[in-house]
Scaffold this motif. Structure first.
Motif, mmCIF file in Angstrom:
data_model
loop_
_atom_site.group_PDB
_atom_site.id
_atom_site.type_symbol
_atom_site.label_atom_id
_atom_site.label_comp_id
_atom_site.label_asym_id
_atom_site.label_seq_id
_atom_site.Cartn_x
_atom_site.Cartn_y
_atom_site.Cartn_z
ATOM 1 N N VAL A 154 -0.987 4.941 11.558
ATOM 2 C CA VAL A 154 -0.850 4.748 13.010
ATOM 3 C C VAL A 154 0.105 3.585 13.307
ATOM 4 C CG1 VAL A 154 -2.085 4.111 15.134
ATOM 5 C CG2 VAL A 154 -3.058 5.809 13.577
ATOM 6 N N ALA A 155 -0.031 2.481 12.582
ATOM 7 C CA ALA A 155 0.871 1.338 12.799
ATOM 8 C C ALA A 155 2.308 1.733 12.468
ATOM 9 C CB ALA A 155 0.428 0.145 11.949
ATOM 10 N N GLY A 156 2.502 2.386 11.342
ATOM 11 C CA GLY A 156 3.843 2.794 10.937
ATOM 12 C C GLY A 156 4.458 3.798 11.881
ATOM 13 N N ALA A 157 3.692 4.794 12.301
ATOM 14 C CA ALA A 157 4.201 5.806 13.228
ATOM 15 C C ALA A 157 4.584 5.165 14.559
ATOM 16 C CB ALA A 157 3.161 6.902 13.439
ATOM 17 N N GLY A 158 3.737 4.271 15.044
ATOM 18 C CA GLY A 158 4.054 3.581 16.297
ATOM 19 C C GLY A 158 5.319 2.750 16.188
ATOM 20 N N ARG A 174 12.909 3.961 17.377
ATOM 21 C CA ARG A 174 13.752 5.052 17.899
ATOM 22 C C ARG A 174 14.006 4.921 19.388
ATOM 23 N NH1 ARG A 174 11.999 10.405 14.437
ATOM 24 N NH2 ARG A 174 12.967 9.680 12.524
ATOM 25 N N ARG A 175 13.098 4.267 20.086
ATOM 26 C CA ARG A 175 13.263 4.062 21.531
ATOM 27 C C ARG A 175 14.006 2.762 21.849
ATOM 28 N NH1 ARG A 175 7.643 6.019 24.400
ATOM 29 N NH2 ARG A 175 7.873 8.206 23.838
ATOM 30 N N GLY A 176 14.417 2.062 20.813
ATOM 31 C CA GLY A 176 15.111 0.798 21.026
ATOM 32 C C GLY A 176 14.198 -0.327 21.484
ATOM 33 N N ALA A 235 5.447 -6.023 16.650
ATOM 34 C CA ALA A 235 4.363 -6.947 16.285
ATOM 35 C C ALA A 235 3.156 -6.737 17.195
ATOM 36 C CB ALA A 235 4.835 -8.394 16.343
ATOM 37 N N TRP A 236 3.409 -6.558 18.477
ATOM 38 C CA TRP A 236 2.306 -6.321 19.409
ATOM 39 C C TRP A 236 1.592 -5.028 19.046
ATOM 40 C CZ3 TRP A 236 1.015 -2.456 22.835
ATOM 41 C CH2 TRP A 236 -0.026 -2.755 23.720
ATOM 42 N N TRP A 237 2.336 -3.970 18.761
ATOM 43 C CA TRP A 237 1.733 -2.694 18.411
ATOM 44 C C TRP A 237 0.870 -2.809 17.142
ATOM 45 C CZ3 TRP A 237 -0.156 1.585 19.916
ATOM 46 C CH2 TRP A 237 -0.447 2.585 19.002
ATOM 47 N N VAL A 238 1.420 -3.425 16.118
ATOM 48 C CA VAL A 238 0.668 -3.587 14.867
ATOM 49 C C VAL A 238 -0.593 -4.413 15.127
ATOM 50 C CG1 VAL A 238 0.719 -4.563 12.530
ATOM 51 C CG2 VAL A 238 2.688 -3.261 13.388
ATOM 52 N N ALA A 239 -0.483 -5.433 15.962
ATOM 53 C CA ALA A 239 -1.652 -6.258 16.303
ATOM 54 C C ALA A 239 -2.733 -5.422 16.987
ATOM 55 C CB ALA A 239 -1.235 -7.429 17.191
ATOM 56 N N VAL A 240 -2.342 -4.554 17.911
ATOM 57 C CA VAL A 240 -3.313 -3.692 18.592
ATOM 58 C C VAL A 240 -4.000 -2.769 17.591
ATOM 59 C CG1 VAL A 240 -3.531 -1.768 20.232
ATOM 60 C CG2 VAL A 240 -2.234 -3.812 20.867
#
Length: 177
Positions: free
Chosen positions: A84-88, A94-96, A102-107
């Motif tokens: 999930v972290a990697g896919a996000g 890809r969206r720039g 970092a925020w995504w991985v933290a969530v």
């Protein structure tokens, strides 16, 4: 944390110390100048807790663990977290919007503490995850208003909560040894 399993208590303390080191390190990607000493100190304290409680974990490895009979589920949880972290992060790149990684991985890390708490029978791990998720949600408006990488904000949040949790866990664990 808040478990009856000594080995799990010691390991969680060591792991949270190590992860505090990692998150404070990621926060050093682009910190304000006056934060640098504090981020370095947090990293150092995290390493000290990781090493000390890593040794104590090894010395108590023969103690029971809440994961007995649940190792496969633990593996599934960790694998899901990584995917999930990697896919996000891939989607963000890809969206720039790689500044949000970092925020995504933290969530994802904070959210994974909730099922992990069930596997470990440790309410303290869930409390850490909930606190992290709330604070990470509260900083979204601030992150939207800056071009700085989210590691500047997410790193100290995760590092501080993990370091504080490790310190509390250490205080709880040591008298029981």
């Amino acid at each position: 944390m808040l478990t009856e399993f000594v080995r799990d208590q010691l390991f969680t303390t060591a792991w949270f110390g190590l992860m505090a080191f990692v998150w404070f390190g990621w926060a050093q990607e682009d910190p304000p100048r006056h934060w640098r000493i504090w981020l370095g100190a947090g990293s150092g304290l995290g390493v000290v807790l990781a090493v000390a409680f890593g040794v104590l974990t090894a010395m108590n490895w023969d103690q029971p663990t809440a994961l007995e009979g649940r190792y496969a589920w633990f593996g599934v949880l960790v694998a899901a977290e990584v995917v999930v972290a990697g896919a996000g992060c891939l989607v963000l790149a890809r969206r720039g919007a790689s500044g949000w990684m970092a925020w995504w991985v933290a969530v994802v890390v904070a959210a994974h503490f909730l099922p992990l708490a069930l596997l470990l029978n440790d309410l303290g791990v869930a409390v850490v995850g909930v606190v992290q998720l709330v604070v990470l949600a509260l900083v979204v408006p601030r992150l939207r208003g800056t071009r700085a990488p989210s590691s500047r904000t997410a790193g100290p949040i995760m590092g501080a909560t993990l370091l504080l949790s490790a310190a509390i866990s250490a205080v709880i664990a040591v008298p029981g040894l």
